[in-house]
Design a protein around this motif. Structure first.
Motif, PDB file in Angstrom:
ATOM      1  N   VAL A  12       9.976  -0.688  -0.385  1.00  0.00           N
ATOM      2  CA  VAL A  12       8.589  -0.730   0.074  1.00  0.00           C
ATOM      3  C   VAL A  12       8.215  -2.162   0.430  1.00  0.00           C
ATOM      4  O   VAL A  12       8.447  -3.087  -0.351  1.00  0.00           O
ATOM      5  CB  VAL A  12       7.621  -0.205  -1.006  1.00  0.00           C
ATOM      6  CG1 VAL A  12       6.184  -0.299  -0.532  1.00  0.00           C
ATOM      7  CG2 VAL A  12       7.968   1.229  -1.381  1.00  0.00           C
ATOM      8  N   ARG A  53       4.956  -4.267   1.147  1.00  0.00           N
ATOM      9  CA  ARG A  53       3.492  -4.256   1.032  1.00  0.00           C
ATOM     10  C   ARG A  53       2.960  -5.458   1.790  1.00  0.00           C
ATOM     11  O   ARG A  53       3.339  -6.597   1.526  1.00  0.00           O
ATOM     12  CB  ARG A  53       3.068  -4.322  -0.434  1.00  0.00           C
ATOM     13  CG  ARG A  53       1.567  -4.235  -0.633  1.00  0.00           C
ATOM     14  CD  ARG A  53       1.200  -4.084  -2.093  1.00  0.00           C
ATOM     15  NE  ARG A  53       1.613  -5.206  -2.902  1.00  0.00           N
ATOM     16  CZ  ARG A  53       0.812  -6.180  -3.331  1.00  0.00           C
ATOM     17  NH1 ARG A  53      -0.476  -6.157  -3.047  1.00  0.00           N
ATOM     18  NH2 ARG A  53       1.283  -7.145  -4.070  1.00  0.00           N
ATOM     19  N   GLU A  96      -2.328  -3.040   3.129  1.00  0.00           N
ATOM     20  CA  GLU A  96      -3.575  -3.185   2.387  1.00  0.00           C
ATOM     21  C   GLU A  96      -4.741  -3.080   3.360  1.00  0.00           C
ATOM     22  O   GLU A  96      -4.584  -3.307   4.566  1.00  0.00           O
ATOM     23  CB  GLU A  96      -3.602  -4.533   1.677  1.00  0.00           C
ATOM     24  CG  GLU A  96      -2.546  -4.688   0.611  1.00  0.00           C
ATOM     25  CD  GLU A  96      -2.904  -4.026  -0.697  1.00  0.00           C
ATOM     26  OE1 GLU A  96      -4.081  -4.084  -1.094  1.00  0.00           O
ATOM     27  OE2 GLU A  96      -2.001  -3.468  -1.330  1.00  0.00           O
ATOM     28  N   MET A 136       3.342  -0.320   3.074  1.00  0.00           N
ATOM     29  CA  MET A 136       2.010  -0.164   2.511  1.00  0.00           C
ATOM     30  C   MET A 136       1.141  -1.268   3.108  1.00  0.00           C
ATOM     31  O   MET A 136       1.389  -2.452   2.862  1.00  0.00           O
ATOM     32  CB  MET A 136       2.055  -0.303   0.986  1.00  0.00           C
ATOM     33  CG  MET A 136       0.689  -0.208   0.331  1.00  0.00           C
ATOM     34  SD  MET A 136       0.715  -0.651  -1.441  1.00  0.00           S
ATOM     35  CE  MET A 136       1.924   0.475  -2.079  1.00  0.00           C
TER      36      MET A 136
END
Length: 91
Positions: free
Chosen positions: A17, A19, A77, A75
């Protein structure tokens, strides 16, 4: 150009992942991956520090080659816009 999927829910074993976060006027990335560590509550982090998104995507592509065709999820934000220079984001 690499393809990435947006993370929905919790990451699965073997997924990497990336982010992406916004810090003031800059954008930073963090990479995590869930591997067989013996403790499912503790993900393996590659590497633990923040970095520029383009560097993070170079690292995950190297990891993907090294461990096989691992799924890479992204991901974003709140407030972060996807940059097409990083690759293609598939919803």
């Amino acid at each position: 150009m690499a393809n990435y999927k947006r993370l929905t829910g919790d990451p699965a074993e073997g997924e990497i992942v990336v982010r992406i976060v916004s810090e003031g006027s800059s954008t930073k990335a963090f990479i995590t991956g869930l591997d067989h560590t013996g403790d499912p509550a503790e993900p393996t982090v590659y590497p633990p520090e923040e970095m520029a998104p383009d560097e993070a995507f170079r690292i995950v592509e190297n990891k993907r080659e090294a461990i096989g065709d691992a799924e890479v999820k992204v991901m974003l934000e709140q407030g972060v816009e996807w940059n097409p220079e990083w690759g293609t984001l598939v919803e």
